[in-house]
Design an enzyme around this catalytic site. Structure first.
Site, PDB file in Angstrom:
ATOM      1  N   ASP A  94      10.517  10.407  -4.178  1.00 23.57           N
ATOM      2  CA  ASP A  94       9.319  11.188  -5.071  1.00 23.57           C
ATOM      3  C   ASP A  94      10.662  11.834  -6.245  1.00 23.57           C
ATOM      4  OD1 ASP A  94      11.883  12.184  -3.777  1.00 23.57           O
ATOM      5  OD2 ASP A  94      11.671  14.155  -3.032  1.00 23.57           O
ATOM      6  N   GLU A 153      12.530  13.561  -0.242  1.00 20.04           N
ATOM      7  CA  GLU A 153      14.138  13.510  -0.175  1.00 20.04           C
ATOM      8  C   GLU A 153      14.365  14.209  -0.902  1.00 20.04           C
ATOM      9  OE1 GLU A 153      18.028  13.117  -0.760  1.00 20.04           O
ATOM     10  OE2 GLU A 153      16.984  13.293  -2.814  1.00 20.04           O
ATOM     11  N   GLU A 154      13.786  15.042  -1.875  1.00 17.53           N
ATOM     12  CA  GLU A 154      14.625  15.903  -2.730  1.00 17.53           C
ATOM     13  C   GLU A 154      14.636  17.766  -2.173  1.00 17.53           C
ATOM     14  OE1 GLU A 154      16.825  15.597  -4.883  1.00 17.53           O
ATOM     15  OE2 GLU A 154      16.491  13.662  -6.026  1.00 17.53           O
ATOM     16  N   HIS A 159      19.399  14.572 -11.818  1.00 16.41           N
ATOM     17  CA  HIS A 159      18.668  15.932 -12.222  1.00 16.41           C
ATOM     18  C   HIS A 159      18.813  16.375 -13.400  1.00 16.41           C
ATOM     19  CE1 HIS A 159      18.630  16.166  -7.550  1.00 16.41           C
ATOM     20  NE2 HIS A 159      18.995  15.426  -7.026  1.00 16.41           N
TER      21      HIS A 159
END
Length: 400
Positions: free
Chosen positions: A83, A141-142, A368
């Protein structure tokens, strides 16, 4: 030629393929729980290969690819997440995201690309292998609850003896492989609290009960938990990430909403912090005469690297050095971010490696970040590191 050497040779020949796949994902990112096209691309990659593919595994678009050699042996799982993040890219790369508000700013595109090519190579070499390999392409996952837990519930780890996975890291030098035995990534919790006071006119505070004052006291007081309630040798953090109390300058606010993030390197610390957050709110209620609504959620647990699997893997990589491993293999401190690989590691003994991916030129922006750039050389290093583990795993019939 040894099994590991043969794997290395084939992976060298496929490095361009890894880069091509990674750049396709990078240009076409999809955020957590919306990765429909990404999952379809992965499924199409495997459709003509000699393997079994399950799609829509778990709570989203997860895939499980099973490679059965037809020979007796252990079952090893390999996992990669796919993702992206809800960010607008600002890197200037030729293959930058084509989607406004979505970007691969954490390296999941690289994880998926290396694992697809490694899995393809394992399928090609089935006659030289034994046991089974379960390739887990994990969605989401995020964003909690993540994809891992639901994929496990849907059978992704059925029959699996061990698992290995990795994360590329731009805060570590390219050419190096790094690890930490035991607790390696923090567990994560989050909370939302709404504090109820009594609104009123700013000229008459005695007729109101200022929720902002009470909430501000809570923000300050909660910082004492880490410094005064945790053992100095334990790891924990509390962040108040948002404070919503919008209103007129001449009005006393009757409600405030706060959002908090908690990280801890052990379940014991996570329990202490949860207890203290609740105790501070009870104190606030008694001291300020407010009421509150609290939603407190423990999600990703602490990621634990099994000592035996860790020792086995590190020895395998060191025993099979390769040209790209210029920085060697070394221990590293536990990492503050949380990762739902932890759910897999709770179920079967395994290891989560870190592969250095700092860019050769320019600033190494953190994960990020809209300017996140990684060194694509890390993908071949990742593939070969896992290949070394696989070679020894097959030759020894599992972890000794």
């Amino acid at each position: 030629m040894s099994l590991v050497d043969e794997l290395y040779k084939r992976l060298d020949e496929k490095e361009d393929q890894m880069i091509e796949i990674r750049r396709h994902f990078h240009e076409n990112p999809e955020v957590s729980f919306e990765e429909k096209e990404t999952a379809q691309y992965i499924a199409d990659f495997y459709k003509d290969l000699d393997c079994d593919v399950r799609t829509n595994v778990g709570n989203g678009y997860g895939l499980v690819v099973t490679i059965d050699t037809g020979k007796e042996g252990k079952t090893l799982a390999l996992r990669a997440d796919f993702d992206a993040l809800p960010l607008t890219e600002d890197t200037g790369l030729d293959f930058s995201s084509k989607k406004e508000g979505a970007m691969h700013a954490c390296g999941h595109d690289a994880h998926t690309a290396y694992l697809m090519v490694l899995a393809q190579t394992l399928i090609e070499m089935k006659d030289q292998l034994s046991g089974k390999f379960v390739i887990i392409h994990q969605n989401a996952e995020e964003v909690a609850p993540g994809g891992a837990k639901s994929m496990i519930e849907d059978g992704a780890l059925d029959g699996v003896d061990n698992i290995i996975a990795l994360h590329v890291m731009t805060n570590m030098p390219t050419g190096g492989v790094f690890y930490h035995e035991g607790n390696a990534h923090t567990g994560r919790s989050n909370f939302k609290v709404k504090i109820h006071g009594k609104g009123g006119h700013a000229s008459s505070p005695h007729q109101a009960n200022d929720a902002i004052v009470a909430a501000s006291y809570f923000v300050t007081e909660i910082q004492s938990v880490v410094s005064r309630r945790l053992n100095p040798f334990d790891v924990g953090s509390i962040t108040i990430g948002n404070f919503d109390a919008a209103g007129a300058n001449n009005a006393i606010q009757g409600e405030v909403t706060l959002g908090g993030d908690v990280r801890a390197m052990s379940q014991e610390v996570r329990d202490i912090i949860e207890h203290e957050v609740k105790a501070k709110l009870e104190g606030l209620k008694n001291s300020f005469g407010i009421t509150y609504d609290l939603h407190y959620e423990n999600d990703y647990p602490v990621a634990y690297n099994d000592p035996k699997v860790t020792e086995f893997a590190i020895k395998a990589i060191k025993d099979h050095p390769f040209d790209q491993l210029t920085e060697g293999v070394d221990t590293e401190q536990p990492q503050p971010p949380s990762d739902d690989i932890a759910y897999f590691l709770q179920e079967v003994p395994g290891l989560y490696l870190w592969v250095g991916a700092a860019p050769k030129d320019g600033e190494a922006y953190p994960h990020h970040h809209p300017k996140f750039v990684m060194d694509e050389d890390a993908m071949l290093i990742a593939a070969k590191s896992v290949a070394a583990f696989i070679g020894e795993y097959v030759e020894n019939g599992g972890v000794e």
